[in-house]
Design a protein around this motif. Sequence first.
Motif, PDB file in Angstrom:
ATOM      1  N   GLY A 153       0.811  -1.217   0.000  1.00  0.00           N
ATOM      2  CA  GLY A 153       0.000   0.000   0.000  1.00  0.00           C
ATOM      3  C   GLY A 153       0.842   1.264   0.000  1.00  0.00           C
ATOM      4  N   LEU A 154       0.309   2.294   0.616  1.00  0.00           N
ATOM      5  CA  LEU A 154       0.976   3.597   0.604  1.00  0.00           C
ATOM      6  C   LEU A 154       2.129   3.672   1.598  1.00  0.00           C
ATOM      7  N   PHE A 155       1.942   3.106   2.792  1.00  0.00           N
ATOM      8  CA  PHE A 155       2.947   3.245   3.844  1.00  0.00           C
ATOM      9  C   PHE A 155       3.607   1.921   4.238  1.00  0.00           C
ATOM     10  N   GLU A 157       6.868  -3.561   0.106  1.00  0.00           N
ATOM     11  CA  GLU A 157       5.929  -4.232   1.005  1.00  0.00           C
ATOM     12  C   GLU A 157       6.056  -3.701   2.425  1.00  0.00           C
ATOM     13  N   GLU A 158       7.291  -3.457   2.867  1.00  0.00           N
ATOM     14  CA  GLU A 158       7.503  -3.030   4.241  1.00  0.00           C
ATOM     15  C   GLU A 158       7.406  -1.513   4.417  1.00  0.00           C
ATOM     16  N   LEU A 159       7.862  -0.768   3.421  1.00  0.00           N
ATOM     17  CA  LEU A 159       7.890   0.695   3.526  1.00  0.00           C
ATOM     18  C   LEU A 159       6.859   1.369   2.637  1.00  0.00           C
ATOM     19  N   GLY A 160       6.125   0.588   1.855  1.00  0.00           N
ATOM     20  CA  GLY A 160       5.051   1.112   1.036  1.00  0.00           C
ATOM     21  C   GLY A 160       5.515   1.870  -0.197  1.00  0.00           C
ATOM     22  N   LEU A 161       4.531   2.444  -0.894  1.00  0.00           N
ATOM     23  CA  LEU A 161       4.823   3.229  -2.089  1.00  0.00           C
ATOM     24  C   LEU A 161       5.755   4.393  -1.762  1.00  0.00           C
ATOM     25  N   ILE A 162       5.566   4.996  -0.596  1.00  0.00           N
ATOM     26  CA  ILE A 162       6.406   6.117  -0.170  1.00  0.00           C
ATOM     27  C   ILE A 162       7.866   5.686  -0.083  1.00  0.00           C
ATOM     28  N   GLY A 163       8.107   4.538   0.542  1.00  0.00           N
ATOM     29  CA  GLY A 163       9.474   4.032   0.681  1.00  0.00           C
ATOM     30  C   GLY A 163      10.100   3.694  -0.658  1.00  0.00           C
TER      31      GLY A 163
END
Length: 321
Positions: free
Chosen positions: A241-243, A271-277
């Motif tokens: 997801g996003l985060f 997967e762990e840090l999301g789209l932002i990561g």
Amino acid sequence: MNIKTHQGDHILLFVVIALMGIGLIMVYSASSLNSIAIMADGLYYFKRQLIWVCVGLLGMLAFSVIPYTKLEKATVPMLAISIILLILVLVPGVARDIGGAKRWLRFGGFGFQPSEFAKMCFVLYMAHSISLRQEKIKSFTQGMLPDLLVTGVIFLLIYKEPNLSTATLIMGTYLTMYFLGNGSVKNLAWLSAGAVGMVFALIFRAGYRMRRLLAFINPWENAQGSGYHIIQSLVAIGSGGLFGFGLGQSRQKFFILPERHTDFIFAIICEELGLIGGIFVLLLFLVLIWRGLYIATRAPDMFGFLLASGLTAVIGLQVMV
């Protein structure tokens, strides 16, 4: 380095350290379960990565105090060493066989890929060669052919490992450096067309490469076979997801996503840090490329310009892939 003022580029340094740090953290996160299951040491792959980070930092420190002009004298010997190492990989019983490919040499428990060393040596040599051929660079026989032959040798040796992706990267790097080195657009156009055609011919020639290409286009056609890796990486990226689920909270690393701490580590990051990561990591690479090109444009001579451009091209092309 900022070549004119001999001052370090602090933005580039920050980006490199940030990528190293993120890489270390994510290698540990993605590999800890695998390390415990196979090596009985949850830090096994983390420690190996840490060793390479230390080697990289020492190399960075060493090259930061060596004027790049002095490297020009070592271009031919370094290229020769890289070719010898690439030949050694192909000698039966010498290289380490991993997944049907022989790309690693080991010395007393320490292993490395000669193709990675060859990338740097190749860029160094081409920067030297193209800068010397400026008066005849637009001539095919005198400006392109000699360097094209060297490129062909490196390409062939890496291809025989087999490692078509890295061999193609070598060709792409040469084309980029030739273009930036005031090469003939006409020569570049037909060579690029020929290179693309050759790469596709080599893909079609090998069944497993063809299956990979078809899996990339439509992985769901063979979801339990050739498309499995891609589908599971998409599941990891999408489920984040996003985060993301949080650092260390990946579900796909529970022996679902293959090669999770190497080829598919970006999926674990998302997967762990999301789209932002994921976007943050890509932005770091983009800044690295920007600073590399910025440094290249400030070089006082053609060799420095091509050296910085070539090294940036190697990283940039891999990021694009």
